[in-house]
Design a protein around this motif. Structure first.
Motif, PDB file in Angstrom:
ATOM      1  N   UNK A  58      -0.484  -0.778   1.686  1.00 54.24           N
ATOM      2  CA  UNK A  58      -1.030   0.378   2.423  1.00 54.24           C
ATOM      3  C   UNK A  58      -0.964   0.130   3.921  1.00 54.24           C
ATOM      4  N   UNK A  59      -1.381  -1.073   4.317  1.00 52.44           N
ATOM      5  CA  UNK A  59      -1.412  -1.404   5.748  1.00 52.44           C
ATOM      6  C   UNK A  59       0.009  -1.388   6.335  1.00 52.44           C
ATOM      7  N   UNK A  60       0.929  -2.025   5.619  1.00 48.79           N
ATOM      8  CA  UNK A  60       2.319  -2.094   6.101  1.00 48.79           C
ATOM      9  C   UNK A  60       2.952  -0.715   6.159  1.00 48.79           C
ATOM     10  N   UNK A  61       2.653   0.113   5.172  1.00 43.89           N
ATOM     11  CA  UNK A  61       3.310   1.422   5.142  1.00 43.89           C
ATOM     12  C   UNK A  61       2.763   2.295   6.273  1.00 43.89           C
ATOM     13  N   UNK A  62       1.492   2.153   6.579  1.00 43.14           N
ATOM     14  CA  UNK A  62       0.925   2.912   7.708  1.00 43.14           C
ATOM     15  C   UNK A  62       1.612   2.490   9.014  1.00 43.14           C
ATOM     16  N   UNK A  63       1.744   1.180   9.190  1.00 45.31           N
ATOM     17  CA  UNK A  63       2.371   0.680  10.425  1.00 45.31           C
ATOM     18  C   UNK A  63       3.819   1.165  10.530  1.00 45.31           C
ATOM     19  N   UNK A  64       4.544   1.126   9.400  1.00 44.22           N
ATOM     20  CA  UNK A  64       5.946   1.551   9.428  1.00 44.22           C
ATOM     21  C   UNK A  64       6.049   3.044   9.756  1.00 44.22           C
ATOM     22  N   UNK A  65       5.158   3.839   9.177  1.00 38.45           N
ATOM     23  CA  UNK A  65       5.214   5.287   9.459  1.00 38.45           C
ATOM     24  C   UNK A  65       4.934   5.575  10.923  1.00 38.45           C
ATOM     25  N   UNK A  66       4.038   4.801  11.509  1.00 32.65           N
ATOM     26  CA  UNK A  66       3.745   5.062  12.926  1.00 32.65           C
ATOM     27  C   UNK A  66       4.923   4.657  13.807  1.00 32.65           C
ATOM     28  N   UNK A  67       5.842   3.858  13.277  1.00 37.29           N
ATOM     29  CA  UNK A  67       7.085   3.549  14.010  1.00 37.29           C
ATOM     30  C   UNK A  67       8.159   4.599  13.729  1.00 37.29           C
ATOM     31  N   UNK A  68       7.822   5.586  12.910  1.00 40.71           N
ATOM     32  CA  UNK A  68       8.782   6.658  12.631  1.00 40.71           C
ATOM     33  C   UNK A  68       9.628   6.441  11.385  1.00 40.71           C
ATOM     34  N   UNK A  69       9.280   5.407  10.599  1.00 42.01           N
ATOM     35  CA  UNK A  69      10.045   5.168   9.368  1.00 42.01           C
ATOM     36  C   UNK A  69       9.615   6.163   8.281  1.00 42.01           C
ATOM     37  N   UNK A  70      10.514   6.387   7.309  1.00 47.23           N
ATOM     38  CA  UNK A  70      10.116   7.115   6.105  1.00 47.23           C
ATOM     39  C   UNK A  70       9.850   6.077   5.015  1.00 47.23           C
ATOM     40  N   UNK A  71       8.631   6.085   4.497  1.00 42.08           N
ATOM     41  CA  UNK A  71       8.196   4.973   3.653  1.00 42.08           C
ATOM     42  C   UNK A  71       8.014   5.394   2.194  1.00 42.08           C
TER      43      UNK A  71
END
Ligand code: TXA
Ligand code: MG
Length: 353
Positions: free
Chosen positions: A259-272
């Protein structure tokens, strides 16, 4: 080239359709067909030109040998010599079925089919469509998985079409496959039988027939410097387009970490995307901000997990996921094959929490 798409029933394959498909193979053409494991891309195994066409259609390196599919036990003697006692006993126990044996080849098998090796991989599949087609083709069909090189093996005909439309003569659509992961490969040419690729027939099952069985070390170890004995296991196979990471640990911690990693990735603009299980899916749905959450099945049902894994990887490709997190699985029984494929798809990117 126009690719003919032909629907065909698994339980009672239409004879006329099989006859036409068999003719295509006999004339050097290529036909994709279902097996119990994954869809295969078939060509006449004894025709070097057919094998060259298979490599070309898949975009696959031609030093990666093909499996020769047969539909009668006796036919093994036409392509392999010697046929050891162990092969006979394994065939009694697991053929027709999801097991491939490596034996020394006879001259009838061209080096184009074996990627230049003097051994041959032989498999007798159980799927009725596959068996009828092999028979109609003359008995010996070379067939790698029917994906473009580097993509997950297809579990339905639609995925074959996505990868190979316009590059092959025909696709036989027999519906979804039963197993979803490629056959177990066991090498019988060495001093001890050795598993080169784990699959539905597990080490434990092979050992009930053969006593002890070795496992190619490159399957088990992450940073192994040895060369895998099955050339195909060298390539980064089964690769999704997004960057996949497998997370190992206790379920609660794994979920919190993802959950934590996916939130961080989304805030970088990734599609998770997250590969969850029936046990954890609702938790991610409630808390995670991932773009897509998919359950691969229940942890208590490894068959279901095996069947869904490649489909989910492809769906994430289609949905344009750039980052994927997956939970890890236990490495016993079929879990060994599931984790082998998952780790390869991840390029061995594993985080332990
Ligand atoms: O379930 C399956 O086995 C599917 C279906 C279509 O039958 N086929 C399949 O084929 O998975 P393919 O080509 O995707 O994978 C064959 C693997 C490769 O890793 C290849 O290197 C290995 O088998 N192989 C083939 N012949 C070999 C040989 N003579 N020695 C060692 N490895 C071999
Ligand atoms: Mg393959």
């Amino acid at each position: 080239m126009e690719t003919i798409l032909e629907k065909i029933e698994r339980d009672a394959p239409d004879r006329e359709k099989i006859r036409r498909a068999g003719k295509i193979l006999q004339n050097g053409g290529l036909v994709a067909f279902p097996t119990e494991t994954v869809y295969g891309l078939g060509g006449d195994a004894l025709n070097p030109a057919s094998s060259r066409r298979i490599y070309e259609a898949k975009g696959r390196p031609s030093d990666n040998p093909l499996i020769v599919h047969i539909c009668r036990w006796e036919d093994i003697y036409r392509i392999a010599d010697p046929v050891p006692e162990a092969a006979y006993r394994l065939a009694q126990a697991f053929w027709p079925g999801p097991l491939t044996m490596i034996l020394n080849k006879r001259d009838a098998v061209p080096l184009e089919t074996t990627g230049g090796l003097d051994t041959v991989a032989v498999r007798f599949p159980s799927d009725p469509i596959a068996r009828a087609l092999i028979d109609a083709a003359g008995g010996f069909v070379a067939a790698p998985s029917a994906n473009a090189s580097g993509r997950p093996s297809p579990t339905v005909a639609e995925y074959v079409r996505e990868d190979l439309d316009g590059r092959i003569d025909m696709i036989l659509d027999g519906g979804e496959v039963g197993i979803g992961l490629e056959s177990t490969i066991v090498d019988l040419t060495g001093p001890e039988p050795m598993i080169l690729r784990p699959g539905y027939v597990t080490k434990e099952m092979l050992e009930t027939v053969l006593g002890s069985v070795d496992v190619d070390k490159t399957i088990l170890e992450k940073d192994c410097k040895l060369r895998p004995k099955a050339p195909g296991m060298r390539y980064r196979h089964y690769a999704p387009r997004g960057v996949l990471t497998v997370v190992e640990g206790m379920p609660e911690q794994v979920a919190a970490y993802i959950e934590e990693k996916s939130r961080a990735a989304r805030s970088r603009g990734e599609r998770v995307g997250i590969i969850a299980t029936d046990e954890s899916e609702s938790r991610y749905r409630a808390r995670s901000s991932a773009d897509s959450i998919k359950s691969v099945g229940s942890r208590t049902d490894e068959d279901a997990v095996a069947r869904s894994l490649y489909r989910i990887l492809r769906e994430f490709d289609d949905e344009g996921m750039t980052v994927i997190y997956s939970e890890a699985f236990a490495q016993s029984g079929l879990g060994q094959a599931i984790m082998n494929r998952l780790l390869k798809a991840a390029g061995h990117r594993v985080e332990k929490v």
